[in-house]
Design a protein around this motif. Structure first.
Motif, PDB file in Angstrom:
ATOM      1  N   HIS B  12      48.749   5.518   5.315  1.00 34.29           N
ATOM      2  CA  HIS B  12      48.765   6.981   5.323  1.00 34.29           C
ATOM      3  C   HIS B  12      49.265   7.541   6.648  1.00 34.29           C
ATOM      4  O   HIS B  12      48.898   8.646   7.051  1.00 34.29           O
ATOM      5  CB  HIS B  12      47.382   7.522   4.977  1.00 34.29           C
ATOM      6  CG  HIS B  12      46.853   7.001   3.682  1.00 34.29           C
ATOM      7  ND1 HIS B  12      47.367   7.391   2.467  1.00 34.29           N
ATOM      8  CD2 HIS B  12      45.899   6.075   3.395  1.00 34.29           C
ATOM      9  CE1 HIS B  12      46.741   6.750   1.497  1.00 34.29           C
ATOM     10  NE2 HIS B  12      45.844   5.943   2.035  1.00 34.29           N
ATOM     11  N   HIS B  15      50.578  11.060   9.058  1.00 29.87           N
ATOM     12  CA  HIS B  15      49.772  12.269   8.842  1.00 29.87           C
ATOM     13  C   HIS B  15      48.268  12.052   9.077  1.00 29.87           C
ATOM     14  O   HIS B  15      47.646  12.711   9.924  1.00 29.87           O
ATOM     15  CB  HIS B  15      50.051  12.789   7.427  1.00 29.87           C
ATOM     16  CG  HIS B  15      49.296  14.027   7.083  1.00 29.87           C
ATOM     17  ND1 HIS B  15      49.522  15.233   7.716  1.00 29.87           N
ATOM     18  CD2 HIS B  15      48.296  14.250   6.181  1.00 29.87           C
ATOM     19  CE1 HIS B  15      48.700  16.139   7.220  1.00 29.87           C
ATOM     20  NE2 HIS B  15      47.953  15.579   6.288  1.00 29.87           N
ATOM     21  N   GLU B  16      47.699  11.135   8.318  1.00 30.67           N
ATOM     22  CA  GLU B  16      46.242  10.957   8.405  1.00 30.67           C
ATOM     23  C   GLU B  16      45.807  10.406   9.770  1.00 30.67           C
ATOM     24  O   GLU B  16      44.702  10.696  10.245  1.00 30.67           O
ATOM     25  CB  GLU B  16      45.744  10.039   7.282  1.00 30.67           C
ATOM     26  CG  GLU B  16      45.823  10.656   5.885  1.00 30.67           C
ATOM     27  CD  GLU B  16      44.732  11.715   5.630  1.00 30.67           C
ATOM     28  OE1 GLU B  16      43.681  11.672   6.298  1.00 30.67           O
ATOM     29  OE2 GLU B  16      44.954  12.591   4.772  1.00 30.67           O
ATOM     30  N   THR B 265      35.463   3.216   5.788  1.00 33.40           N
ATOM     31  CA  THR B 265      35.900   4.425   6.492  1.00 33.40           C
ATOM     32  C   THR B 265      34.842   4.863   7.512  1.00 33.40           C
ATOM     33  O   THR B 265      35.163   5.470   8.520  1.00 33.40           O
ATOM     34  CB  THR B 265      36.172   5.588   5.514  1.00 33.40           C
ATOM     35  OG1 THR B 265      34.951   5.952   4.873  1.00 33.40           O
ATOM     36  CG2 THR B 265      37.187   5.200   4.461  1.00 33.40           C
ATOM     37  N   SER B 285      44.419   1.089   4.824  1.00 29.99           N
ATOM     38  CA  SER B 285      44.275   2.282   3.979  1.00 29.99           C
ATOM     39  C   SER B 285      43.588   3.452   4.686  1.00 29.99           C
ATOM     40  O   SER B 285      43.212   4.424   4.036  1.00 29.99           O
ATOM     41  CB  SER B 285      43.447   1.941   2.733  1.00 29.99           C
ATOM     42  OG  SER B 285      43.826   0.721   2.189  1.00 29.99           O
ATOM     43  N   SER B 286      43.411   3.343   5.987  1.00 26.47           N
ATOM     44  CA  SER B 286      42.644   4.356   6.724  1.00 26.47           C
ATOM     45  C   SER B 286      43.182   5.769   6.540  1.00 26.47           C
ATOM     46  O   SER B 286      44.376   6.019   6.639  1.00 26.47           O
ATOM     47  CB  SER B 286      42.659   4.030   8.220  1.00 26.47           C
ATOM     48  OG  SER B 286      41.923   2.865   8.479  1.00 26.47           O
ATOM     49  N   LYS B 287      42.270   6.683   6.291  1.00 28.44           N
ATOM     50  CA  LYS B 287      42.568   8.109   6.373  1.00 28.44           C
ATOM     51  C   LYS B 287      41.851   8.647   7.610  1.00 28.44           C
ATOM     52  O   LYS B 287      41.321   7.904   8.415  1.00 28.44           O
ATOM     53  CB  LYS B 287      42.129   8.805   5.090  1.00 28.44           C
ATOM     54  CG  LYS B 287      42.985   8.346   3.899  1.00 28.44           C
ATOM     55  CD  LYS B 287      42.780   9.235   2.705  1.00 28.44           C
ATOM     56  CE  LYS B 287      43.731   8.799   1.583  1.00 28.44           C
ATOM     57  NZ  LYS B 287      43.510   9.615   0.371  1.00 28.44           N
ATOM     58  N   ARG B 288      41.860   9.984   7.748  1.00 31.35           N
ATOM     59  CA  ARG B 288      41.405  10.572   9.018  1.00 31.35           C
ATOM     60  C   ARG B 288      40.025  10.121   9.475  1.00 31.35           C
ATOM     61  O   ARG B 288      39.806   9.838  10.643  1.00 31.35           O
ATOM     62  CB  ARG B 288      41.481  12.100   8.942  1.00 31.35           C
ATOM     63  CG  ARG B 288      40.607  12.707   7.870  1.00 31.35           C
ATOM     64  CD  ARG B 288      41.032  14.118   7.562  1.00 31.35           C
ATOM     65  NE  ARG B 288      42.178  14.133   6.661  1.00 31.35           N
ATOM     66  CZ  ARG B 288      42.715  15.226   6.146  1.00 31.35           C
ATOM     67  NH1 ARG B 288      42.253  16.416   6.484  1.00 31.35           N
ATOM     68  NH2 ARG B 288      43.731  15.145   5.327  1.00 31.35           N
TER      69      ARG B 288
END
Lengths: 318, 318
Positions: B12, B15-16, B265, B285-288
């Motif tokens: 991601h 952006h993330e 996460t 797969s990390s997001k914010r």
């Protein structure tokens, strides 16, 4: 159908094994041959006032303990329940053997008493793994063989393919290698070599590598790994399932169907493949329900002529 | 504290990754150096009207893709974000690097740019594993090294011991080998040899083998395995946790704390040990939120002087 049940093997043997067999005998036409100490079995049957025509006893003097070295035990304990039960199959007096005892001993008994099928080096254990949205996949090998050569993993794949299509009634099941990445070239040396071998095998519906994250989504019907990783993985999955079931129950919730299907007591047992006979490996911690279901797996394997079908497939492919 | 964040690495990215860094920058005194394409980063910062004194940008031209061969990528992409971020640490311009990109490339960058600590052949990744009734255990290695010699597993054990006692503030943490049975002599050839080596090591609180079923019960503070099985196992556990979380949410239930702790996460990232610098491996797969937490792990490692303490321990033990 005649099924030899080793009532002396398992953490809760003989009591829970006998109770599982009794429960099964009440619901099946199969004949259950309880193998173990006669007086102990007799007492249990009397205690539960059981007089069933389809239960018989074959006496054996010895027991292979859970942690005993399999090869030593097999050599020394010729009259152990696991040996006697396998001999019943060998002599045609039983159609299958079920044991929740020492897995190594069960495997050794299968190799030395029943014998291996043509071109099979080591018999693997195949376990079903529920998927979140559909029918079970199969994981092979889940514990019989800790050091595997690529050609042995190929044998596991072929046996898994036969078993999967037989049980699920679906031709050409997909086969994948369990790996730490999906791309070709991933994995340790053993896996990289195995990948090449699988690719060359024409009659294998090989779809490549799959990762741990894809075990439960049905990406492959059969997932091949060595018995070391299969064992560690299956035990981890089982333990997580037990913990999650407890957490759900603490909240007084209805258990999700997926967790039900992850419960090894519901599954019962896992067949040893690649041997000239039907041998069902039950969980060491099996209680009556697991034993009941393990005997059901044996019946399935007999009905579906697992040995004959494996033989036919091996003749055509290896 | 200055932390270099590779904003181009991850499923991601950018952006993330940038959003995670912004969130963190608002809550910390640390300086976050965002490494990646300057105009992209600039645009994201403007889009969210962010003018934070503790965010700076270091431009890099290239990106190592998730599935690229690590060694080729490192050789060819000298101006990739992962290389530039590691160079900032090497040159003392940053105290740690965080990346959610290609793990192999991150490991190669750590080896070739930061360098290994004395007597360490291969840097392992250490991940925390929640236990059902207490503090986390650690699993090492979870993915960096797929073929490991016994002496490398011993290095992992020593590094895991140091890290565990440092993070948990407890001296003499217990160390176990992940195996398919508990008794000595269990396992594949690699494990049997490793067991002997561990036994001889005087300054290791080695408690023997543990099985998959004991990963979550805190039986050992540190669980040692090779990166192949560690990777397959961790991904399987993560996936089960995700599925179970979904099942709990479907029932509108409060999520059990154990499942919260299994959520990667929330954990954020896992440190690479045995290298002369601090490098945090975030989930691909990390997001914010995961990025936010991974930067927190980097801060912890800086505060606790993870490199200095590893060096001291290695001087005394290997």
């Amino acid at each position: 159908m005649k099924i030899a049940v080793d009532v002396m093997g398992g953490d809760h043997a003989p009591h829970e094994i006998i109770l599982g067999a009794i429960k099964k005998a009440k619901q099946t036409d199969s004949e259950l041959i309880l193998v173990g100490d006669e007086s102990t079995i007799q007492k249990e049957l009397e205690r539960y006032v059981v007089r069933l025509n389809n239960i018989s006893i074959v006496h054996s003097n010895e027991v292979v303990e859970m942690q005993e070295s399999a090869t030593v035990a097999l050599r020394k304990k010729k009259d152990s329940s696991i040996v006697v039960a396998n001999q019943l199959v060998k002599e045609g007096k039983a159609d299958a053997v079920v044991s929740c005892g020492n897995t190594g001993a069960q495997m050794a008994a299968a190799i030395f008493i029943l014998g291996r099928l043509k071109d099979i080096d080591r018999p693997p254990i195949i376990a079903s793994v529920p998927t979140i949205n559909g029918e079970d996949s199969f994981l092979i090998d889940v514990g019989a063989n800790v050091d595997c050569k690529p050609k042995q993993l190929l044998q596991f794949a072929l046996l898994g393919q036969v078993y999967s299509s037989l049980i699920k009634g679906k031709s050409d099941p997909t086969i994948a290698l369990l790996n730490n990445g999906e791309e070709e070239g991933k994995g340790n040396n053993q896996l990289i070599e195995t990948y090449e071998l699988f690719k060359k095998q024409k009659d294998l519906n090989f779809i490549g590598n799959i990762e741990g994250r894809n075990i439960f989504n049905g990406k492959s019907n059969v997932i091949v790994c060595d018995g070391f990783i299969g064992n560690v993985l299956l035990k981890t999955i089982e333990e997580m399932a037990i913990m999650m079931t407890d957490l759900f129950k603490q909240e007084n919730n209805k258990l999700p169907e997926f967790l039900e299907r992850l419960d090894y007591t519901k599954v019962g047992g896992a067949p040893l493949l690649g041997i000239d006979g039907i041998s069902i490996v039950g969980h060491g911690s099996s209680k009556r329900e697991a034993v009941f279901n393990a005997i059901g797996i044996a019946e399935d394997c007999i009905k579906k002529e697992v040995v004959k079908i494996q033989n036919l497939a091996l003749d055509n492919s290896i």
